[in-house]
Design a protein around this motif. Sequence first.
Motif, PDB file in Angstrom:
ATOM      1  N   PHE A 105       7.033 -72.373  -8.163  1.00  0.00           N
ATOM      2  CA  PHE A 105       5.141 -71.489  -6.755  1.00  0.00           C
ATOM      3  C   PHE A 105       4.561 -73.102  -6.462  1.00  0.00           C
ATOM      4  N   TYR A 106       4.706 -74.359  -7.772  1.00  0.00           N
ATOM      5  CA  TYR A 106       4.162 -74.983  -6.211  1.00  0.00           C
ATOM      6  C   TYR A 106       5.074 -75.729  -5.515  1.00  0.00           C
ATOM      7  N   CYS A 107       5.937 -75.764  -5.761  1.00  0.00           N
ATOM      8  CA  CYS A 107       7.293 -76.048  -4.447  1.00  0.00           C
ATOM      9  C   CYS A 107       7.409 -75.375  -3.597  1.00  0.00           C
ATOM     10  N   LEU A 108       6.908 -73.865  -3.287  1.00  0.00           N
ATOM     11  CA  LEU A 108       6.803 -72.995  -2.541  1.00  0.00           C
ATOM     12  C   LEU A 108       6.364 -73.065  -1.291  1.00  0.00           C
ATOM     13  N   PRO A 109       5.152 -73.601  -1.279  1.00  0.00           N
ATOM     14  CA  PRO A 109       4.374 -73.340   0.100  1.00  0.00           C
ATOM     15  C   PRO A 109       5.052 -74.910   1.270  1.00  0.00           C
ATOM     16  N   MET A 110       5.524 -75.903  -0.028  1.00  0.00           N
ATOM     17  CA  MET A 110       6.117 -76.442   1.077  1.00  0.00           C
ATOM     18  C   MET A 110       7.894 -76.209   2.410  1.00  0.00           C
ATOM     19  N   ASP A 111       7.955 -74.898   1.590  1.00  0.00           N
ATOM     20  CA  ASP A 111       9.467 -74.000   2.319  1.00  0.00           C
ATOM     21  C   ASP A 111       9.020 -72.793   3.086  1.00  0.00           C
ATOM     22  N   LEU A 112       7.926 -72.879   3.129  1.00  0.00           N
ATOM     23  CA  LEU A 112       7.101 -71.728   4.055  1.00  0.00           C
ATOM     24  C   LEU A 112       5.972 -72.230   4.961  1.00  0.00           C
ATOM     25  N   ILE A 113       5.433 -72.876   4.880  1.00  0.00           N
ATOM     26  CA  ILE A 113       5.007 -73.454   5.997  1.00  0.00           C
ATOM     27  C   ILE A 113       6.092 -74.822   6.588  1.00  0.00           C
ATOM     28  N   PRO A 114       5.623 -74.714   7.908  1.00  0.00           N
ATOM     29  CA  PRO A 114       6.569 -75.016   9.193  1.00  0.00           C
ATOM     30  C   PRO A 114       5.662 -75.930   8.993  1.00  0.00           C
ATOM     31  N   GLU A 115       6.601 -77.286   9.558  1.00  0.00           N
ATOM     32  CA  GLU A 115       6.065 -78.972   9.597  1.00  0.00           C
ATOM     33  C   GLU A 115       4.834 -78.883  10.268  1.00  0.00           C
ATOM     34  N   ASP A 116       5.043 -78.049  12.115  1.00  0.00           N
ATOM     35  CA  ASP A 116       4.414 -77.956  12.828  1.00  0.00           C
ATOM     36  C   ASP A 116       2.188 -77.828  12.108  1.00  0.00           C
ATOM     37  N   ASP A 117       2.953 -76.506  11.656  1.00  0.00           N
ATOM     38  CA  ASP A 117       1.673 -76.068  11.078  1.00  0.00           C
ATOM     39  C   ASP A 117       0.972 -77.004   9.835  1.00  0.00           C
ATOM     40  N   LEU A 118       1.976 -78.087   9.014  1.00  0.00           N
ATOM     41  CA  LEU A 118       1.380 -78.704   7.682  1.00  0.00           C
ATOM     42  C   LEU A 118       0.102 -80.190   8.401  1.00  0.00           C
ATOM     43  N   SER A 119      -0.544 -79.703   7.477  1.00  0.00           N
ATOM     44  CA  SER A 119      -1.740 -80.711   7.798  1.00  0.00           C
ATOM     45  C   SER A 119      -1.270 -82.071   7.079  1.00  0.00           C
ATOM     46  N   ALA A 120      -1.779 -83.600   7.148  1.00  0.00           N
ATOM     47  CA  ALA A 120      -1.983 -84.504   6.865  1.00  0.00           C
ATOM     48  C   ALA A 120      -2.476 -84.330   5.275  1.00  0.00           C
ATOM     49  N   GLY A 121      -3.622 -83.637   5.396  1.00  0.00           N
ATOM     50  CA  GLY A 121      -4.345 -83.471   4.199  1.00  0.00           C
ATOM     51  C   GLY A 121      -3.587 -82.908   3.370  1.00  0.00           C
ATOM     52  N   PHE A 122      -3.751 -81.534   3.491  1.00  0.00           N
ATOM     53  CA  PHE A 122      -2.454 -80.894   2.574  1.00  0.00           C
ATOM     54  C   PHE A 122      -1.300 -81.236   2.158  1.00  0.00           C
ATOM     55  N   ALA A 123      -0.576 -82.080   2.919  1.00  0.00           N
ATOM     56  CA  ALA A 123       0.896 -82.604   2.727  1.00  0.00           C
ATOM     57  C   ALA A 123       0.630 -83.807   1.346  1.00  0.00           C
ATOM     58  N   ILE A 124      -0.408 -84.871   1.377  1.00  0.00           N
ATOM     59  CA  ILE A 124      -0.683 -86.471   0.950  1.00  0.00           C
ATOM     60  C   ILE A 124      -1.514 -85.568  -0.397  1.00  0.00           C
ATOM     61  N   VAL A 125      -2.056 -84.115  -0.698  1.00  0.00           N
ATOM     62  CA  VAL A 125      -2.675 -83.916  -1.919  1.00  0.00           C
ATOM     63  C   VAL A 125      -1.142 -83.363  -3.009  1.00  0.00           C
ATOM     64  N   TRP A 126      -0.459 -82.651  -2.121  1.00  0.00           N
ATOM     65  CA  TRP A 126       1.041 -82.558  -2.880  1.00  0.00           C
ATOM     66  C   TRP A 126       1.608 -83.235  -3.128  1.00  0.00           C
ATOM     67  N   LEU A 127       1.373 -84.145  -2.221  1.00  0.00           N
ATOM     68  CA  LEU A 127       2.412 -85.304  -2.187  1.00  0.00           C
ATOM     69  C   LEU A 127       1.418 -86.033  -4.137  1.00  0.00           C
ATOM     70  N   LEU A 128       0.606 -86.240  -3.727  1.00  0.00           N
ATOM     71  CA  LEU A 128      -0.130 -87.030  -4.685  1.00  0.00           C
ATOM     72  C   LEU A 128       0.206 -86.022  -6.413  1.00  0.00           C
ATOM     73  N   LEU A 129       0.263 -84.326  -6.042  1.00  0.00           N
ATOM     74  CA  LEU A 129       0.521 -84.209  -7.446  1.00  0.00           C
ATOM     75  C   LEU A 129       2.152 -83.413  -7.857  1.00  0.00           C
ATOM     76  N   PHE A 130       2.555 -84.014  -6.692  1.00  0.00           N
ATOM     77  CA  PHE A 130       3.951 -83.846  -7.420  1.00  0.00           C
ATOM     78  C   PHE A 130       4.587 -84.209  -8.280  1.00  0.00           C
ATOM     79  N   ILE A 131       4.125 -85.992  -8.104  1.00  0.00           N
ATOM     80  CA  ILE A 131       4.844 -87.001  -9.478  1.00  0.00           C
ATOM     81  C   ILE A 131       4.252 -85.834 -10.314  1.00  0.00           C
TER      82      ILE A 131
END
Length: 182
Positions: A105-131
């Motif tokens: 469920f943590y990885c699910l939003p990255m599969d559902l949200i298209p890259e064009d609609d993905l904000s930079a802030g969300f992507a950075i926070v998601w990537l920092l929490l991914f580790i």
Amino acid sequence: MAIKDQCHACVSFNAVSGYCSINGQLPTINGSSCENYRKKGINLTKAGSNNNSPSPITPLPQPQPATPNPPSSNSQSKGMFRHIFSFDGRIRRLEYGLTYLAYYFYCLPMDLIPEDDLSAGFAIVWLLLFIPVTWALIAQGAKRCHDIGHSGWWQLIPFYGIWMIFKEGESGPNQYGENPKY
């Protein structure tokens, strides 16, 4: 007076550890006193006697445990999701399955949200929490491998992580620790 309060007022209660020095357990509120209950500071000689000698009722010498049995702080302590980032010990199928589900469920939003609609802030926070999330999944996988009796490296085998959800662990202790089921 509550039983817990009676235990705290008992001569056998060790205030430092919080355990009874006779039975090595924490006080429990069960509606009855311990048969070894002796109140602190009460002279137990017969009323009216002027005898200042020690009380005739003295507790029997009991073997003292080297250390009381407080809840363990190592990776073998009971309860789910304790020491989630540690690779030591064993866990049950349920804990591993819930960890796997949370990771999904943590990885699910990255599969559902298209890259064009993905904000930079969300992507950075998601990537920092991914580790840390990935670290926790790998650590839980290693502990699940330990419960089956294998090294944590076995989780690198394709589809082995899914198989670990269904494989029952070894009964009794093994080289990786005590059975988490008991």
